[in-house]
Motif scaffolding. Sequence first.
Motif, PDB file in Angstrom:
ATOM      1  N   LEU A  96     -38.246  28.593 -27.378  1.00  0.00           N
ATOM      2  CA  LEU A  96     -39.282  27.691 -26.569  1.00  0.00           C
ATOM      3  C   LEU A  96     -40.501  27.705 -25.721  1.00  0.00           C
ATOM      4  CD1 LEU A  96     -35.794  26.372 -24.879  1.00  0.00           C
ATOM      5  CD2 LEU A  96     -36.976  25.624 -26.565  1.00  0.00           C
ATOM      6  N   CYS A  97     -40.514  29.183 -25.563  1.00  0.00           N
ATOM      7  CA  CYS A  97     -41.873  29.545 -25.361  1.00  0.00           C
ATOM      8  C   CYS A  97     -43.202  28.629 -25.632  1.00  0.00           C
ATOM      9  CB  CYS A  97     -41.628  31.561 -25.310  1.00  0.00           C
ATOM     10  SG  CYS A  97     -40.527  31.920 -24.540  1.00  0.00           S
ATOM     11  N   GLY A  98     -44.030  28.690 -24.433  1.00  0.00           N
ATOM     12  CA  GLY A  98     -45.192  27.168 -25.071  1.00  0.00           C
ATOM     13  C   GLY A  98     -44.575  26.335 -24.946  1.00  0.00           C
ATOM     14  N   LYS A  99     -43.539  26.119 -25.314  1.00  0.00           N
ATOM     15  CA  LYS A  99     -43.236  24.362 -25.360  1.00  0.00           C
ATOM     16  C   LYS A  99     -42.616  24.237 -23.781  1.00  0.00           C
ATOM     17  CE  LYS A  99     -41.540  24.499 -30.000  1.00  0.00           C
ATOM     18  NZ  LYS A  99     -42.740  24.211 -30.891  1.00  0.00           N
ATOM     19  N   LYS A 100     -43.856  22.680 -23.555  1.00  0.00           N
ATOM     20  CA  LYS A 100     -43.617  22.810 -22.217  1.00  0.00           C
ATOM     21  C   LYS A 100     -42.956  21.926 -21.913  1.00  0.00           C
ATOM     22  CE  LYS A 100     -48.562  23.316 -21.029  1.00  0.00           C
ATOM     23  NZ  LYS A 100     -48.846  23.588 -19.952  1.00  0.00           N
ATOM     24  N   ILE A 101     -41.682  21.639 -21.675  1.00  0.00           N
ATOM     25  CA  ILE A 101     -40.023  21.307 -20.959  1.00  0.00           C
ATOM     26  C   ILE A 101     -40.952  20.106 -19.936  1.00  0.00           C
ATOM     27  CG2 ILE A 101     -38.328  20.988 -20.160  1.00  0.00           C
ATOM     28  CD1 ILE A 101     -38.005  24.303 -20.673  1.00  0.00           C
ATOM     29  N   ALA A 102     -40.876  19.127 -21.128  1.00  0.00           N
ATOM     30  CA  ALA A 102     -40.096  17.668 -19.724  1.00  0.00           C
ATOM     31  C   ALA A 102     -39.297  17.406 -19.704  1.00  0.00           C
ATOM     32  CB  ALA A 102     -40.981  16.334 -20.963  1.00  0.00           C
ATOM     33  N   CYS A 103     -38.196  17.063 -20.364  1.00  0.00           N
ATOM     34  CA  CYS A 103     -36.717  16.942 -19.861  1.00  0.00           C
ATOM     35  C   CYS A 103     -35.613  17.448 -19.937  1.00  0.00           C
ATOM     36  CB  CYS A 103     -36.637  15.176 -19.543  1.00  0.00           C
ATOM     37  SG  CYS A 103     -36.580  14.785 -21.444  1.00  0.00           S
ATOM     38  N   LEU A 104     -34.777  17.450 -19.522  1.00  0.00           N
ATOM     39  CA  LEU A 104     -33.307  18.079 -19.700  1.00  0.00           C
ATOM     40  C   LEU A 104     -32.236  17.846 -19.127  1.00  0.00           C
ATOM     41  CD1 LEU A 104     -33.106  22.524 -19.574  1.00  0.00           C
ATOM     42  CD2 LEU A 104     -31.403  20.807 -18.841  1.00  0.00           C
ATOM     43  N   SER A 105     -31.413  17.898 -19.721  1.00  0.00           N
ATOM     44  CA  SER A 105     -29.811  17.297 -19.300  1.00  0.00           C
ATOM     45  C   SER A 105     -29.149  17.990 -20.353  1.00  0.00           C
ATOM     46  CB  SER A 105     -29.649  16.345 -19.908  1.00  0.00           C
ATOM     47  OG  SER A 105     -28.964  15.213 -19.690  1.00  0.00           O
ATOM     48  N   TYR A 106     -27.842  17.959 -19.859  1.00  0.00           N
ATOM     49  CA  TYR A 106     -26.509  19.019 -20.749  1.00  0.00           C
ATOM     50  C   TYR A 106     -25.382  18.085 -20.165  1.00  0.00           C
ATOM     51  CZ  TYR A 106     -26.158  20.276 -15.748  1.00  0.00           C
ATOM     52  OH  TYR A 106     -25.905  20.238 -14.018  1.00  0.00           O
ATOM     53  N   GLY A 107     -24.450  18.436 -21.097  1.00  0.00           N
ATOM     54  CA  GLY A 107     -22.920  18.102 -20.775  1.00  0.00           C
ATOM     55  C   GLY A 107     -21.675  19.264 -20.157  1.00  0.00           C
ATOM     56  N   ILE A 156     -38.958  11.273 -24.797  1.00  0.00           N
ATOM     57  CA  ILE A 156     -39.763  10.845 -23.440  1.00  0.00           C
ATOM     58  C   ILE A 156     -38.276  11.480 -21.366  1.00  0.00           C
ATOM     59  CG2 ILE A 156     -41.460   9.832 -23.834  1.00  0.00           C
ATOM     60  CD1 ILE A 156     -40.009   6.794 -22.354  1.00  0.00           C
ATOM     61  N   GLU A 157     -37.218  11.186 -22.590  1.00  0.00           N
ATOM     62  CA  GLU A 157     -36.130  10.850 -21.730  1.00  0.00           C
ATOM     63  C   GLU A 157     -34.578  11.820 -22.106  1.00  0.00           C
ATOM     64  OE1 GLU A 157     -34.267   9.020 -17.825  1.00  0.00           O
ATOM     65  OE2 GLU A 157     -35.243   7.727 -18.655  1.00  0.00           O
ATOM     66  N   VAL A 158     -33.906  12.260 -21.711  1.00  0.00           N
ATOM     67  CA  VAL A 158     -32.489  12.914 -22.440  1.00  0.00           C
ATOM     68  C   VAL A 158     -31.536  12.419 -21.265  1.00  0.00           C
ATOM     69  CG1 VAL A 158     -33.999  14.469 -23.833  1.00  0.00           C
ATOM     70  CG2 VAL A 158     -32.812  15.013 -21.781  1.00  0.00           C
ATOM     71  N   ALA A 159     -30.299  12.395 -21.926  1.00  0.00           N
ATOM     72  CA  ALA A 159     -28.532  12.648 -21.126  1.00  0.00           C
ATOM     73  C   ALA A 159     -27.475  12.503 -21.203  1.00  0.00           C
ATOM     74  CB  ALA A 159     -29.338  11.122 -20.400  1.00  0.00           C
ATOM     75  N   CYS A 160     -27.184  13.421 -21.430  1.00  0.00           N
ATOM     76  CA  CYS A 160     -26.287  13.779 -21.754  1.00  0.00           C
ATOM     77  C   CYS A 160     -24.257  13.485 -20.656  1.00  0.00           C
ATOM     78  CB  CYS A 160     -25.300  15.549 -21.652  1.00  0.00           C
ATOM     79  SG  CYS A 160     -27.032  16.387 -22.930  1.00  0.00           S
ATOM     80  N   GLY A 161     -23.879  13.085 -21.502  1.00  0.00           N
ATOM     81  CA  GLY A 161     -22.211  12.533 -21.085  1.00  0.00           C
ATOM     82  C   GLY A 161     -21.540  13.963 -20.922  1.00  0.00           C
ATOM     83  N   SER A 162     -19.835  14.473 -21.159  1.00  0.00           N
ATOM     84  CA  SER A 162     -19.627  15.175 -21.573  1.00  0.00           C
ATOM     85  C   SER A 162     -19.250  15.786 -22.848  1.00  0.00           C
ATOM     86  CB  SER A 162     -17.786  14.870 -21.253  1.00  0.00           C
ATOM     87  OG  SER A 162     -17.261  14.232 -21.912  1.00  0.00           O
ATOM     88  N   ILE A 207     -36.006  -3.272 -24.567  1.00  0.00           N
ATOM     89  CA  ILE A 207     -37.463  -2.077 -25.307  1.00  0.00           C
ATOM     90  C   ILE A 207     -36.801  -1.011 -23.562  1.00  0.00           C
ATOM     91  CG2 ILE A 207     -39.767  -0.746 -23.445  1.00  0.00           C
ATOM     92  CD1 ILE A 207     -41.344  -3.517 -24.786  1.00  0.00           C
ATOM     93  N   VAL A 208     -36.765  -0.361 -23.750  1.00  0.00           N
ATOM     94  CA  VAL A 208     -35.507   0.164 -22.801  1.00  0.00           C
ATOM     95  C   VAL A 208     -36.476   0.913 -21.418  1.00  0.00           C
ATOM     96  CG1 VAL A 208     -33.177   2.211 -21.977  1.00  0.00           C
ATOM     97  CG2 VAL A 208     -33.694   0.520 -23.423  1.00  0.00           C
ATOM     98  N   VAL A 209     -35.755   1.212 -20.328  1.00  0.00           N
ATOM     99  CA  VAL A 209     -37.481   2.310 -19.466  1.00  0.00           C
ATOM    100  C   VAL A 209     -36.068   3.458 -18.899  1.00  0.00           C
ATOM    101  CG1 VAL A 209     -38.897   0.173 -19.129  1.00  0.00           C
ATOM    102  CG2 VAL A 209     -36.395   0.373 -17.444  1.00  0.00           C
ATOM    103  N   ASN A 210     -35.704   3.203 -18.805  1.00  0.00           N
ATOM    104  CA  ASN A 210     -34.334   4.712 -18.562  1.00  0.00           C
ATOM    105  C   ASN A 210     -32.949   4.524 -18.331  1.00  0.00           C
ATOM    106  OD1 ASN A 210     -32.637   4.789 -15.290  1.00  0.00           O
ATOM    107  ND2 ASN A 210     -33.477   7.023 -16.383  1.00  0.00           N
ATOM    108  N   ILE A 211     -32.566   6.189 -19.197  1.00  0.00           N
ATOM    109  CA  ILE A 211     -31.127   6.005 -19.224  1.00  0.00           C
ATOM    110  C   ILE A 211     -29.997   7.086 -18.355  1.00  0.00           C
ATOM    111  CG2 ILE A 211     -31.802   5.920 -21.675  1.00  0.00           C
ATOM    112  CD1 ILE A 211     -31.778   8.980 -22.668  1.00  0.00           C
ATOM    113  N   ALA A 212     -28.799   7.063 -18.267  1.00  0.00           N
ATOM    114  CA  ALA A 212     -27.932   7.160 -17.974  1.00  0.00           C
ATOM    115  C   ALA A 212     -26.414   7.611 -18.502  1.00  0.00           C
ATOM    116  CB  ALA A 212     -27.824   7.113 -16.947  1.00  0.00           C
ATOM    117  N   CYS A 213     -26.829   9.180 -18.434  1.00  0.00           N
ATOM    118  CA  CYS A 213     -24.868   9.026 -19.269  1.00  0.00           C
ATOM    119  C   CYS A 213     -24.106   9.145 -17.917  1.00  0.00           C
ATOM    120  CB  CYS A 213     -24.482   9.859 -20.154  1.00  0.00           C
ATOM    121  SG  CYS A 213     -25.397   9.659 -21.831  1.00  0.00           S
ATOM    122  N   GLY A 214     -22.187   8.829 -17.744  1.00  0.00           N
ATOM    123  CA  GLY A 214     -21.615   9.396 -17.599  1.00  0.00           C
ATOM    124  C   GLY A 214     -20.606   9.939 -17.637  1.00  0.00           C
ATOM    125  N   GLN A 215     -19.510  10.193 -17.795  1.00  0.00           N
ATOM    126  CA  GLN A 215     -18.530  11.871 -18.595  1.00  0.00           C
ATOM    127  C   GLN A 215     -17.910  11.070 -20.185  1.00  0.00           C
ATOM    128  OE1 GLN A 215     -16.509  14.691 -18.177  1.00  0.00           O
ATOM    129  NE2 GLN A 215     -18.536  14.919 -17.277  1.00  0.00           N
TER     130      GLN A 215
END
Length: 551
Positions: A96-107, A156-162, A207-215
């Motif tokens: 991942l070095c040299g790759k600019k991070i735009a967004c990150l999520s985790y479960g 452009i956006e990422v989201a993780c549930g459990s 056209i979706v503009v925002n996402i999110a995850c619950g568990q």
Amino acid sequence: MEDESPPSQGVSVKVLEATLLSALKMLDVGKWPIFSLCSQEELKLIRQACVFGSAGNEVLYATENDEVFVLGTNCSGCLGTGDIQSTMEPRRLDTLCGKKIACLSYGSGPHIVLATEEGEVYTWGHNAYSQLGNGTTNHGLVPCQVSTNLVNKKVIEVACGSHHSMVLTSDGEVYTWGYNNSGQVGSGSTVNQPIPRRVTSCLQNKIVVNIACGQMCSMAVVENGEVYVWGYNGNGQLGLGSSGNQPTPCRIAALQGIRVQRVACGYAHTLVLTDEGQIYAWGANSYGQLGTGNKSNQSYPTTVIVDKDRVIEIAACHSAHTSAAKTQSGQVYMWGQCRGQSVILPHLTHFVCTDDVFACFATPAVMWRLLLIEPDDHLTVAQSLKKEFDNPETADLKFLVDGKYIHVHKVLLKIRCEHFRSILNSDDEIIEMNEFSYPVYRAFLEYLYTDNIRLPPEDAIGLLDLATLYRENRLKKLCQQTIKQGICEENAIALLSAAVKYEAQDLEEFCFRFCINHLTVVTQTQGFAEMDHDLLKNFISKASKVGAFRN
């Protein structure tokens, strides 16, 4: 079935608009305990960071040179280092070095989903439910790019549930994969999905503009402000007025006529922010995380009264039952679980960013989004003055002491010291000083710029003399403090003599007690042998009274 007992971990972490991002100082990053393993030099280089894990025991961060490092317990290989060994030293992720991070999520596994500024998606970590999107159920020990069905798509956006994952592309499409026991991938079934597939149904032409995850649920905001939800609904977190699961996206009818800008998911509750700066909440409420003043679950959107001011940011982290919001005037509120306690109404904090709410109040202390850590180049007035001390380029006065020049500013000396206010003239350019040594006088002038002194205790005696002469009482106290901190057997008599000379009674008593407590060694020093006769006489008399010479 999903319940409200705290899970091991699972949070959606998103890069929000630049206007909503908090530029954090290094002290703020240090509120997450994991950073105590990093040196100050390493902390200064960090520009992006995400603390995650079941106890906030893992962190990924990127430096100003776009190098990516990880640190922590490495559960399920979530650090991406190629093994499952924990590390107390930062390890570099070459992929991942040299790759600019735009967004990150985790479960909860945890597993990681990361998108670069180029729109590429990388995943690694826990994969028992195919949440890495690579078509297998093998844990991913190193970051690997996910390309299936995402070729020529810019994420452009990422989201993780459990244990499920979701991404949003630049053209407003949503793709999901992973665990699907409650319909959280939105495919219409409850079969796990091993690779990314686009969520269609009633999102087909939206056209979706925002996402999110619950568990185990998913949310999407479309460009006209409607909110679509799917997945687990046992606590009413879908806001549909029921508790039945939803295998495909469904619009929240109760928000008809309300234009939502952003959605945030807690463990089993949901928050949305409208274009008018209002908050609606629904779902689980056993800790007061809905902010409604009670602990009753709500399956319909309910207004949250935060402040008369407009809200510009909402925050929730589905590893905890905590909610937060920031107003236009910069005030930060929190409600819900607060270190095991229940806060049932929005409570004003002393924080300047919502991120600190999760560092200090949430359990575990993880990050609810990828932090952008911008260097603070702004200098305060105090910092600017400190920087200008002894600067010949801006100074308009020089003191000549022991053949050396010290460059200062007349106006500052007049502001800071009554002595200079009375003696300095506008035509002064050089003032020769013979009463005090160069180290002492330089320390005094630097004190006027910084409010601090930097001197060994022996020189602090001379500065104490100056402070007495110039009637600088605060400086006298600082000198005494420096002397106390630097006293030893060798210099104890000299310091005691100075305290008596300058009538510093508190310091005199301190030095006397030190001498008594180390009497055998002190009486063998050169300073004791050369002690002033009257002082020696007084010392012996006083020492006798406290029983220093008894057998």
